[in-house]
Design a protein around this motif. Structure first.
Motif, PDB file in Angstrom:
ATOM      1  N   GLY A   1       0.819  -1.209   0.000  1.00  0.00           N
ATOM      2  CA  GLY A   1       0.000   0.000   0.000  1.00  0.00           C
ATOM      3  C   GLY A   1       0.853   1.259   0.000  1.00  0.00           C
ATOM      4  O   GLY A   1       2.028   1.241  -0.371  1.00  0.00           O
ATOM      5  N   VAL A   2       0.268   2.340   0.464  1.00  0.00           N
ATOM      6  CA  VAL A   2       0.961   3.633   0.458  1.00  0.00           C
ATOM      7  C   VAL A   2       1.400   4.072   1.853  1.00  0.00           C
ATOM      8  O   VAL A   2       1.901   5.179   2.024  1.00  0.00           O
ATOM      9  N   GLY A   3       1.230   3.216   2.846  1.00  0.00           N
ATOM     10  CA  GLY A   3       1.644   3.549   4.200  1.00  0.00           C
ATOM     11  C   GLY A   3       3.159   3.691   4.303  1.00  0.00           C
ATOM     12  O   GLY A   3       3.912   3.135   3.498  1.00  0.00           O
ATOM     13  N   LEU A   4       3.599   4.402   5.300  1.00  0.00           N
ATOM     14  CA  LEU A   4       5.029   4.639   5.479  1.00  0.00           C
ATOM     15  C   LEU A   4       5.810   3.350   5.694  1.00  0.00           C
ATOM     16  O   LEU A   4       6.979   3.263   5.333  1.00  0.00           O
ATOM     17  N   ARG A   5       5.206   2.350   6.290  1.00  0.00           N
ATOM     18  CA  ARG A   5       5.895   1.067   6.536  1.00  0.00           C
ATOM     19  C   ARG A   5       5.716   0.073   5.385  1.00  0.00           C
ATOM     20  O   ARG A   5       6.249  -1.021   5.438  1.00  0.00           O
ATOM     21  N   ASP A   6       4.986   0.437   4.348  1.00  0.00           N
ATOM     22  CA  ASP A   6       4.758  -0.445   3.198  1.00  0.00           C
ATOM     23  C   ASP A   6       5.966  -0.377   2.262  1.00  0.00           C
ATOM     24  O   ASP A   6       6.057   0.512   1.410  1.00  0.00           O
ATOM     25  N   VAL A   7       6.892  -1.311   2.435  1.00  0.00           N
ATOM     26  CA  VAL A   7       8.164  -1.266   1.705  1.00  0.00           C
ATOM     27  C   VAL A   7       8.413  -2.497   0.833  1.00  0.00           C
ATOM     28  O   VAL A   7       9.515  -2.672   0.306  1.00  0.00           O
ATOM     29  N   THR A   8       7.412  -3.337   0.660  1.00  0.00           N
ATOM     30  CA  THR A   8       7.619  -4.565  -0.110  1.00  0.00           C
ATOM     31  C   THR A   8       8.092  -4.298  -1.540  1.00  0.00           C
ATOM     32  O   THR A   8       9.072  -4.904  -1.976  1.00  0.00           O
ATOM     33  N   PRO A   9       7.461  -3.396  -2.290  1.00  0.00           N
ATOM     34  CA  PRO A   9       7.941  -3.173  -3.666  1.00  0.00           C
ATOM     35  C   PRO A   9       9.403  -2.707  -3.717  1.00  0.00           C
ATOM     36  O   PRO A   9      10.174  -3.173  -4.560  1.00  0.00           O
ATOM     37  N   GLU A  10       9.777  -1.844  -2.795  1.00  0.00           N
ATOM     38  CA  GLU A  10      11.156  -1.358  -2.783  1.00  0.00           C
ATOM     39  C   GLU A  10      12.130  -2.492  -2.462  1.00  0.00           C
ATOM     40  O   GLU A  10      13.196  -2.604  -3.078  1.00  0.00           O
ATOM     41  N   ALA A  11      11.762  -3.342  -1.508  1.00  0.00           N
ATOM     42  CA  ALA A  11      12.612  -4.475  -1.133  1.00  0.00           C
ATOM     43  C   ALA A  11      12.814  -5.417  -2.319  1.00  0.00           C
ATOM     44  O   ALA A  11      13.937  -5.871  -2.581  1.00  0.00           O
ATOM     45  N   VAL A  12      11.746  -5.701  -3.022  1.00  0.00           N
ATOM     46  CA  VAL A  12      11.828  -6.633  -4.153  1.00  0.00           C
ATOM     47  C   VAL A  12      12.615  -6.018  -5.303  1.00  0.00           C
ATOM     48  O   VAL A  12      13.483  -6.677  -5.899  1.00  0.00           O
ATOM     49  N   ARG A  13      12.358  -4.767  -5.610  1.00  0.00           N
ATOM     50  CA  ARG A  13      13.072  -4.133  -6.730  1.00  0.00           C
ATOM     51  C   ARG A  13      14.583  -4.115  -6.512  1.00  0.00           C
ATOM     52  O   ARG A  13      15.340  -4.232  -7.473  1.00  0.00           O
ATOM     53  N   GLU A  14      15.023  -3.987  -5.277  1.00  0.00           N
ATOM     54  CA  GLU A  14      16.464  -3.954  -4.989  1.00  0.00           C
ATOM     55  C   GLU A  14      17.164  -5.268  -5.317  1.00  0.00           C
ATOM     56  O   GLU A  14      18.356  -5.263  -5.612  1.00  0.00           O
ATOM     57  N   ILE A  15      16.454  -6.389  -5.251  1.00  0.00           N
ATOM     58  CA  ILE A  15      17.104  -7.687  -5.496  1.00  0.00           C
ATOM     59  C   ILE A  15      16.663  -8.335  -6.809  1.00  0.00           C
ATOM     60  O   ILE A  15      17.134  -9.421  -7.149  1.00  0.00           O
ATOM     61  N   ALA A  16      15.794  -7.684  -7.539  1.00  0.00           N
ATOM     62  CA  ALA A  16      15.245  -8.266  -8.769  1.00  0.00           C
ATOM     63  C   ALA A  16      16.183  -8.075  -9.960  1.00  0.00           C
ATOM     64  O   ALA A  16      16.835  -7.035 -10.089  1.00  0.00           O
ATOM     65  N   GLU A  17      16.223  -9.088 -10.806  1.00  0.00           N
ATOM     66  CA  GLU A  17      16.929  -8.959 -12.081  1.00  0.00           C
ATOM     67  C   GLU A  17      16.098  -8.122 -13.053  1.00  0.00           C
ATOM     68  O   GLU A  17      16.643  -7.365 -13.833  1.00  0.00           O
ATOM     69  N   ARG A  18      14.783  -8.329 -12.982  1.00  0.00           N
ATOM     70  CA  ARG A  18      13.884  -7.549 -13.848  1.00  0.00           C
ATOM     71  C   ARG A  18      12.482  -7.571 -13.265  1.00  0.00           C
ATOM     72  O   ARG A  18      12.096  -8.510 -12.579  1.00  0.00           O
ATOM     73  N   GLU A  19      11.742  -6.528 -13.559  1.00  0.00           N
ATOM     74  CA  GLU A  19      10.345  -6.454 -13.141  1.00  0.00           C
ATOM     75  C   GLU A  19       9.474  -6.971 -14.283  1.00  0.00           C
ATOM     76  O   GLU A  19       9.878  -6.916 -15.449  1.00  0.00           O
ATOM     77  N   ILE A  20       8.297  -7.473 -13.934  1.00  0.00           N
ATOM     78  CA  ILE A  20       7.329  -7.942 -14.936  1.00  0.00           C
ATOM     79  C   ILE A  20       6.101  -7.031 -14.804  1.00  0.00           C
ATOM     80  O   ILE A  20       5.156  -7.352 -14.066  1.00  0.00           O
ATOM     81  N   PRO A  21       6.089  -5.895 -15.489  1.00  0.00           N
ATOM     82  CA  PRO A  21       5.060  -4.874 -15.267  1.00  0.00           C
ATOM     83  C   PRO A  21       3.626  -5.320 -15.517  1.00  0.00           C
ATOM     84  O   PRO A  21       2.704  -4.848 -14.856  1.00  0.00           O
ATOM     85  N   GLY A  22       3.427  -6.250 -16.454  1.00  0.00           N
ATOM     86  CA  GLY A  22       2.067  -6.676 -16.781  1.00  0.00           C
ATOM     87  C   GLY A  22       1.317  -7.265 -15.602  1.00  0.00           C
ATOM     88  O   GLY A  22       0.092  -7.127 -15.505  1.00  0.00           O
ATOM     89  N   PHE A  23       2.027  -7.914 -14.688  1.00  0.00           N
ATOM     90  CA  PHE A  23       1.371  -8.496 -13.525  1.00  0.00           C
ATOM     91  C   PHE A  23       0.737  -7.401 -12.662  1.00  0.00           C
ATOM     92  O   PHE A  23      -0.435  -7.493 -12.300  1.00  0.00           O
ATOM     93  N   GLY A  24       1.510  -6.392 -12.310  1.00  0.00           N
ATOM     94  CA  GLY A  24       0.978  -5.308 -11.484  1.00  0.00           C
ATOM     95  C   GLY A  24      -0.153  -4.573 -12.184  1.00  0.00           C
ATOM     96  O   GLY A  24      -1.162  -4.223 -11.573  1.00  0.00           O
ATOM     97  N   GLU A  25       0.023  -4.349 -13.473  1.00  0.00           N
ATOM     98  CA  GLU A  25      -1.008  -3.665 -14.251  1.00  0.00           C
ATOM     99  C   GLU A  25      -2.308  -4.460 -14.246  1.00  0.00           C
ATOM    100  O   GLU A  25      -3.387  -3.896 -14.027  1.00  0.00           O
ATOM    101  N   ALA A  26      -2.210  -5.752 -14.487  1.00  0.00           N
ATOM    102  CA  ALA A  26      -3.410  -6.600 -14.517  1.00  0.00           C
ATOM    103  C   ALA A  26      -4.092  -6.645 -13.155  1.00  0.00           C
ATOM    104  O   ALA A  26      -5.320  -6.553 -13.061  1.00  0.00           O
ATOM    105  N   MET A  27      -3.283  -6.779 -12.096  1.00  0.00           N
ATOM    106  CA  MET A  27      -3.876  -6.841 -10.755  1.00  0.00           C
ATOM    107  C   MET A  27      -4.615  -5.548 -10.427  1.00  0.00           C
ATOM    108  O   MET A  27      -5.723  -5.585  -9.884  1.00  0.00           O
TER     109      MET A  27
END
Length: 160
Positions: free
Chosen positions: A73-99
């Motif tokens: 979400g948008v809360g100050l403690r909501d850091v999952t996307p940032e955590a994943v992006r730091e260790i990801a080789e690549r993002e798959i944007p279609g998944f987030g868009e579809a969801m």
């Protein structure tokens, strides 16, 4: 195709035992119903390094798919996307868009979602909402693409 799955609940309160984790068990039920093997389950606080550690642990246990619930979400403690992006080789944007697109048909607050999917090593990491119903619905919106994505990621390179 046999899919090995890791499930990570990201919640400060659930990790402290302030309340029961409901998102992880809801995802486990869906995974088992699909015939996926749930190899590892974790509950971690909303801390970037803890999230990353749990994802890497799932991948090292042979998981092709890592499902996270919470912290999108948008809360100050909501850091999952940032955590994943730091260790990801690549993002798959279609998944987030579809969801987000499909979720908007259910609730106008879906526009605030930062759900995503990314590749970490040879695994697909799908970051789902923290509410159990939202996590299950979002997974259902994208699950059709998962077997092909996992198959492509785990193919051996061909020589020229």
């Amino acid at each position: 195709m046999e899919i090995w799955c890791g499930i990570i609940t990201i919640s400060d309160r659930a990790s402290r035992g302030d309340y029961d984790d409901l998102g992880g068990p809801a995802l486990r039920q869906v995974a088992v119903a699909r015939g996926w093997i749930v190899a590892i389950e974790r509950v971690v606080p909303d801390e970037v390094r803890e999230i990353q550690r749990a994802i890497r642990e799932s991948v090292s246990h042979g998981c092709h798919l890592v499902l996270t619930t919470g912290g999108t979400g948008v809360g100050l403690r909501d850091v999952t996307p940032e955590a994943v992006r730091e260790i990801a080789e690549r993002e798959i944007p279609g998944f987030g868009e579809a969801m987000r697109m499909r979720s908007l048909e259910i609730t106008p607050n879906a526009i605030l979602s930062r759900c995503l999917a990314a590749v970490v090593e040879k695994a697909v990491v799908v970051c789902l909402p923290g509410k159990p119903a939202g996590a299950v619905q979002c997974l259902e919106f994208v699950e059709g693409a998962l077997p092909h994505c996992i198959k492509v990621l785990n193919q051996l390179p061909t020589s020229c």
